[in-house]
Enzyme design. Structure first.
Site, short mmCIF file in Angstrom:
data_model
loop_
_atom_site.label_atom_id
_atom_site.label_comp_id
_atom_site.label_asym_id
_atom_site.label_seq_id
_atom_site.Cartn_x
_atom_site.Cartn_y
_atom_site.Cartn_z
N CYS A 1 1.03 -1.23 0.11
CA CYS A 1 0.14 0.12 0.03
C CYS A 1 0.72 1.30 0.11
CB CYS A 1 -1.03 -0.07 1.20
SG CYS A 1 -2.33 1.07 1.20
N HIS B 1 -3.35 -5.11 -0.02
CA HIS B 1 -2.71 -5.40 1.32
C HIS B 1 -2.92 -7.16 1.17
CE1 HIS B 1 -2.47 -2.22 4.08
NE2 HIS B 1 -3.33 -1.43 3.09
N GLU C 1 -1.37 -9.25 2.88
CA GLU C 1 -1.21 -10.00 4.21
C GLU C 1 -2.63 -10.37 4.87
OE1 GLU C 1 -1.34 -5.46 5.11
OE2 GLU C 1 -0.82 -6.90 3.78
#
Length: 553
Positions: free
Chosen positions: A384, A512, A514
């Site tokens: 990001c 993102h 993750e």
């Protein structure tokens, strides 16, 4: 009928209710049941999206674009299910919906009160997950601590909900602190006794008590708690600190926690299959025991609170286990980096990661980190904001655009290589108005991103207002920046990277990834980033770093 489990906390907050709930979810799933989870937070914010990470850690984003509590990340990682916008609600959301209805005249002539209107709205949220899914079991964690004034309406809603659902269709698990007093050389049960007394005074008798402690809570202590709290002895469980949160499910399973839950709910206790999970934890401990470590330096701005980067840290650990390597994560405060000390502070980094964030503080340190990774050919992953600073650094130092940055930090900058998204212009409300949730991305052939995912069209979750400025697309690509991922219409730049001929592994994404990493299925970009870091550390080619156990295959 869908069964409901409520998890409450006693004595203090941050006990690990979420890990207890997630562990039970994993255990029930291992017995063949479809499990969904949700978090009820008593604070007045509508959601945690406008909170500083210093307040509640990271903001976890669901596939459908809800900004939620970080515990939902634990839930998803443990039960391997994508949760939804219904999986996290707050007092603020409940009151917002009721006030909107009152203003619309839905209660015309009536007085809107905590009971029945607030409690009815909370119960409707309990049912919503049940109605939207085919879950066999819904586990709801109540944030905060029993005794908090702000949580009373939730406790009353749970009491009413249990009565309405009928005996055997709900149960309450109370997670309570059993502190160790060093001077007395023993753990103390009195705080738990008082916490359960408080819960019972509100009309709820817990079915199970889970004792959280940094010391073992032996059978005699558990029997004492059972006696004073009117709970069966075999329904009091010990949950002392484990080496890893991923050890908690089996720690509880070894006490037949999930078996007892099934019995209480009248569920057939199908044979438990935790083989995949146990392989992961075995490989995790094996990897972490190795003395040789691959060091990843994460350059952020909330580094005093590791929970601010919880999903990033977990994703790196998942990837390390995948390759059977010990990954050490060092959190670096970007605000403290300067041109004079950046080489010293980032020395020894096998990989550099710049995560997401907002605001000007620490930005120049992050740009310096991206520069060091690019110039010194250290594997780099930008998430990001980490992509935005990588683009800014490239524009400044490769394209000669002095001071290139984002209009988030300098609205009048000469080279706004990152700019506000068009659909964000004129947006004044801060809460829930960013680009949120999963969006598609087409990956270009022959790129590192395409290699990582192994397919052309992928979906990752987003949380941002600013984007790559297409006015500089040609100038940057002519200088060697690779646009490896675009929105399907080709307008939005979703991923960038450097050519392999220029750098061993340098990739950044506006998304993102993750948020979608799982213990046994690491996020592709994290997996390949860690692979490149291991290769650099060991002085071998990336292709020589392979999964030691095939844990994620």
């Amino acid at each position: 009928m869908t069964k409901h489990i409520f998890v409450t906390g006693g004595v203090v907050s941050s006990l690990g209710k979420g890990i207890t709930a997630a562990s039970l979810g994993r255990l029930l799933k291992s017995r063949g049941y479809k499990v969904m989870m949700q978090k009820a937070d008593p604070y007045l914010n509508v959601d945690p999206g406008t909170m500083s990470p210093f307040q509640h850690g990271e903001v976890f984003v669901t596939e459908d674009g809800k900004e939620t509590d970080l515990d939902l990340g634990h839930y998803e990682r443990f039960i391997d299910e994508n949760l939804t916008s219904s999986s996290n609600f707050t007092t603020g959301l409940i009151y917002q919906s009721l006030i909107s209805r009152e203003r619309a005249g839905d209660f015309l002539g009536g007085t809107v009160q905590v009971i029945p209107h607030v409690t009815d709205a909370i119960k409707a949220q309990f049912r919503r997950v049940e109605e939207q899914t085919d879950a066999d079991v819904v586990i709801t964690e109540l944030g905060g601590t029993i005794g908090d004034i702000e949580g009373q309406s939730f406790v009353e809603a749970i009491r009413q909900f249990r009565k309405e659902k009928g005996h055997g269709n709900t149960l309450v698990i109370h997670v309570s602190l059993v502190p160790y007093i060093a001077a007395a050389h023993e753990v103390k049960t009195k705080p738990t006794q008082h916490s359960v007394k408080e819960l019972r005074s509100m009309g709820i008798q817990p079915d199970f008590i889970v004792c959280r402690s940094d010391h073992e809570v032996d059978a005699s202590i558990r029997a004492k708690i059972a006696h004073f709290c009117d709970v069966d002895e075999d329904c009091v469980f010990e949950n002392s600190d484990c080496p890893s949160i991923y050890d908690v499910p089996m720690h509880l399973a070894n006490q037949d926690f999930d078996l007892k839950v099934c019995q209480k709910l009248g569920l057939d206790p199908h044979k438990r299959d935790m083989s995949e999970w146990n392989r992961f934890t075995d490989y995790m401990h094996e990897a972490n025991a190795k003395e040789d470590v691959t060091t990843i330096k994460v350059v952020g701005k909330y580094t005093q609170l590791p929970d601010a980067y919880l999903s990033v840290i977990e994703s790196l650990h998942h990837s390390g286990v995948y390759y059977g390597r010990h990954v050490q994560i060092d959190l670096i405060d970007g605000e403290e980096l300067t041109p004079d000390n950046v080489d010293e502070v980032l020395a020894g980094a096998d990989g550099i990661l710049v995560p997401g964030g907002f605001g000007l503080r620490g930005i120049e340190g992050k740009v310096l980190s991206a520069n060091r990774a690019r110039v010194n050919k250290v594997p780099y992953l930008g998430i990001c904001l980490g992509m935005q600073v990588a683009v800014s650094e490239f524009a400044r130092n490769v394209c000669g655009m002095e001071g290139a940055t984002s209009t988030e930090f300098d609205a009048e900058c000469k080279y706004p290589v990152i700019d506000l998204m068009k659909d964000q212009e004129g947006v004044t409300d801060k809460g829930g108005t960013m680009r949120l949730g999963a969006y598609p991305c087409k990956l270009a052939e022959g790129t590192l991103a395409r290699e990582a995912y192994g397919e052309e069209l992928v979906y990752e979750r987003h949380r941002h207002r600013f984007e790559f400025n297409n006015a500089y697309r040609k100038q940057l690509t002519d200088a060697g920046l690779v646009l490896s991922g675009l929105s399907p219409d080709g307008h939005l730049v979703e991923m960038i990277e450097l050519r392999e001929s220029d750098h061993p592994w340098f990739v950044a994404t506006q998304a993102h990834p993750e948020f979608k990493s799982r213990p046994t299925k690491p996020a592709p970009l994290f997996r390949e980033f860690v692979r490149a870091a291991i290769a650099g550390h060991e002085g071998v080619g990336r292709g020589e770093v392979v999964p030691e156990h095939g844990v994620a295959e």
